[in-house]
Enzyme design. Structure first.
Site, short mmCIF file in Angstrom:
data_model
loop_
_atom_site.label_atom_id
_atom_site.label_comp_id
_atom_site.label_asym_id
_atom_site.label_seq_id
_atom_site.Cartn_x
_atom_site.Cartn_y
_atom_site.Cartn_z
N SER A 40 0.68 -1.25 0.02
CA SER A 40 0.00 0.10 0.15
C SER A 40 0.76 1.04 -0.07
O SER A 40 1.91 1.48 0.71
CB SER A 40 -0.97 -0.03 1.21
OG SER A 40 -1.80 1.11 1.44
N ALA A 51 22.65 0.74 6.77
CA ALA A 51 23.97 0.14 6.29
C ALA A 51 24.18 -1.41 6.18
O ALA A 51 23.14 -2.02 6.81
CB ALA A 51 24.71 0.50 7.67
N LYS A 79 31.41 1.07 2.48
CA LYS A 79 31.75 0.91 3.99
C LYS A 79 32.74 -0.04 4.10
O LYS A 79 32.79 -1.11 3.62
CB LYS A 79 30.46 0.57 4.48
CG LYS A 79 30.39 0.15 6.02
CD LYS A 79 28.90 -0.27 6.50
CE LYS A 79 29.13 -0.98 7.92
NZ LYS A 79 27.87 -1.33 8.35
N GLU A 337 25.30 -4.38 14.23
CA GLU A 337 26.44 -4.80 13.14
C GLU A 337 25.90 -5.00 11.80
O GLU A 337 26.33 -5.71 11.00
CB GLU A 337 26.90 -6.26 13.68
CG GLU A 337 28.02 -6.37 14.85
CD GLU A 337 29.30 -5.79 14.43
OE1 GLU A 337 29.47 -5.67 13.11
OE2 GLU A 337 30.21 -5.43 15.23
N THR A 339 23.09 -6.19 10.19
CA THR A 339 22.98 -7.28 9.73
C THR A 339 21.45 -7.53 9.33
O THR A 339 21.11 -8.90 8.96
CB THR A 339 22.90 -8.71 10.92
OG1 THR A 339 22.53 -8.38 12.15
CG2 THR A 339 24.25 -8.69 10.89
N ILE A 341 19.61 -6.27 6.67
CA ILE A 341 19.51 -6.72 5.05
C ILE A 341 20.15 -7.84 5.01
O ILE A 341 19.96 -8.66 4.13
CB ILE A 341 20.02 -5.43 4.27
CG1 ILE A 341 19.19 -4.42 4.33
CG2 ILE A 341 20.21 -5.95 2.92
CD1 ILE A 341 19.82 -2.94 3.67
#
Length: 491
Positions: A40, A51, A79, A337, A339, A341
């Protein structure tokens, strides 16, 4: 020959999780699946994680994503690691970098040689033997031959979802702009049969992917899967986030700054900065957390602070019947840390490897859940480490963290390293060199080391350590500044 019927995959929810799943499934199983995503336009994204860690490069390689186009589209920067400030003690900092530290041998890791060097007065700070850390501290970056510099990205998560949405559309994904009014479950086996949408449409499917965030609209509200709470170890249950204008060159690392009852992130993009404060509501009110964040930002605000509530832990099953939870709907581990994604990506790749082309088999579902639980618990332990191994006692929050019991799996790992300097990676778990970087950074120096380090003479050990450091600093000296490289590569 008759072509097999296409599997109907229905993805509930968009955002980073939904569009990563849609893009990957449609592009990698092209011709075998029919993918429909329901989201939606009225529902915003949480936007906590901007990150990433280096595993995202593997995901992009699978999808044949052009890195320069991706970075320009998502306002991205490079990064090389995460700088932890005030975690071990006030005014102390160390950088957890993405690369390996030093050189291992067949019997023991580099930390054993470094530890012996401490006794002899030969070793410098542990991070000086890691290329990515030295480059990050020098604010430099470039692609090196043979993937010589490990890196990830800072990204605009909203733009990333839009970038993937375009890729998914090119691969034939159908998007429906609607909200889900009802999840229809079959009485005979408890499987999800269809979704009833607010536009009157009924959407049937064979496999449903829940990307509805903390709500867990399918996996929890419809299937009542259950949740394992980890708040006895991870006290933080809230975050306040906001964006600011960029007033300086972007650093090639994330800043994580410990505060009185949590920690602040600072994530530099090319034209703005993502800011937030993760905190424990038992020790800090929402109003005070917002005040602390606003007092510790640079640049003009681009939006109003937004408070987000969460419960650390995981669903008892990430795959239940014909529903797979991806992203926040599967559980939540704070983004200390970066994590978040990664766990989305792993859930998708694991599903692709075990995709139910011939129908759902319980043995496959059980294996998927087993692998997911193992990965999430090991990441959980790594996050707890940052709070447990500390010298801070300056606030009730840090006193509690220092004294709290930890999971047996973490307690055993800490005891092994503290006594012997040994680290053993199990079942190809995510973090490897990272464990020693963070444990040493937090102040845990092993009492002993492997005797193979004694096979070097003092002169040989000095040369060994000095050669590693010399090569690193020579390489970094030739690198351009991070901002210069961004300008030429992906502005």
């Amino acid at each position: 020959m008759n072509q097999p019927d296409k599997q109907r995959v229905v993805i509930a929810g968009g955002g980073t999780a939904g569009w990563m799943a849609a893009a990957a499934i449609s592009r990698l199983l092209h011709g075998r699946v029919e993918v429909t995503l329901v989201e939606s336009s009225d529902i915003g994204t949480v936007g906590v994680g901007e990150a990433t860690i280096p595993t995202l490069l593997f995901f992009h390689k699978l999808l044949k994503i052009d890195e320069q186009a991706f970075m320009a589209a998502t306002n991205a920067t490079f990064k090389l690691g995460i700088n932890f400030e005030n975690w071990r003690s006030l005014n102390h900092a160390y950088l957890h970098a993405f690369g390996a530290t030093g050189k291992d041998c067949w019997a023991a890791g580099f930390q054993h040689f470094w530890r012996r060097g401490l006794d002899l007065g030969l070793s410098e700070d542990f991070g000086q033997y890691c290329l990515e850390r030295v480059a990050a501290e020098a604010e430099k970056f470039a692609h090196l031959p043979g993937n010589g510099l490990n890196y990830a990205f800072h990204i605009d998560a909203t733009r990333y979802a839009g970038f993937l949405r375009e890729l998914a559309g090119q691969a034939g994904v159908t998007r429906i702009d609607a909200t889900i009014e009802r999840v229809n479950v079959r009485e005979q086996d408890g499987f999800i049969e269809s979704l009833t949408l607010n536009n009157g449409q009924t959407l049937s499917g064979d496999l449903f992917i829940d990307c509805t965030g903390f709500r867990g609209l399918l996996i929890e509200k419809a299937l009542h899967t259950g949740y394992e709470d980890w708040s006895q170890w991870l006290l933080c249950d809230s975050a306040v986030a906001m964006q600011t204008e960029s007033v300086e060159a972007p650093l090639p690392y994330t800043r994580c700054i410990a505060r009185e009852a949590g920690w602040q992130w600072r994530i530099p993009l090319q034209s703005r900065v993502g800011n937030g404060l993760v905190y424990c509501s038992n020790y800090l009110s929402d109003e005070r957390a917002t005040e602390i964040l606003q007092q510790n930002i640079n640049g003009n605000p681009l939006n109003s602070p937004r408070v987000i509530k969460f419960r650390p832990g995981r669903r008892l099953k990430q795959w239940n019947r014909n529903c797979v939870a991806i992203g926040l709907s599967s559980g939540f581990i704070e983004p200390l840390e970066s994590t978040s994604i990664h766990l989305i990506q792993q859930g998708i790749v694991r599903l692709l490897r075990m995709f139910p082309h011939e129908g759902i088999e319980q043995a496959v579902v059980d294996e998927y859940n087993k692998q997911t639980v193992f990965e999430m618990e090991r990441i959980r332990d790594f996050i707890i480490l940052h709070y447990k191994v500390t010298e801070r006692t300056d606030s009730p929050f840090w006193q509690h963290c220092k004294q709290m019991d930890v999971p047996d799996s973490l307690a055993q790992r800490l005891a092994l390293f503290e006594k012997t300097g040994q680290i053993h990676r199990e079942n190809n778990e995510l973090f490897d060199d990272s464990w020693q970087q963070v444990m040493i950074g937090q102040g845990m120096v092993p009492k002993g080391y492997h005797p193979i380090a004694d096979t070097m003479t003092e002169r040989e050990l000095a040369d060994f350590l000095g050669h590693i450091k010399h090569n690193i600093h020579q390489t970094v000296a030739r690198l351009p500044l991070h901002q210069q490289y961004l300008n030429s590569y992906c502005r």
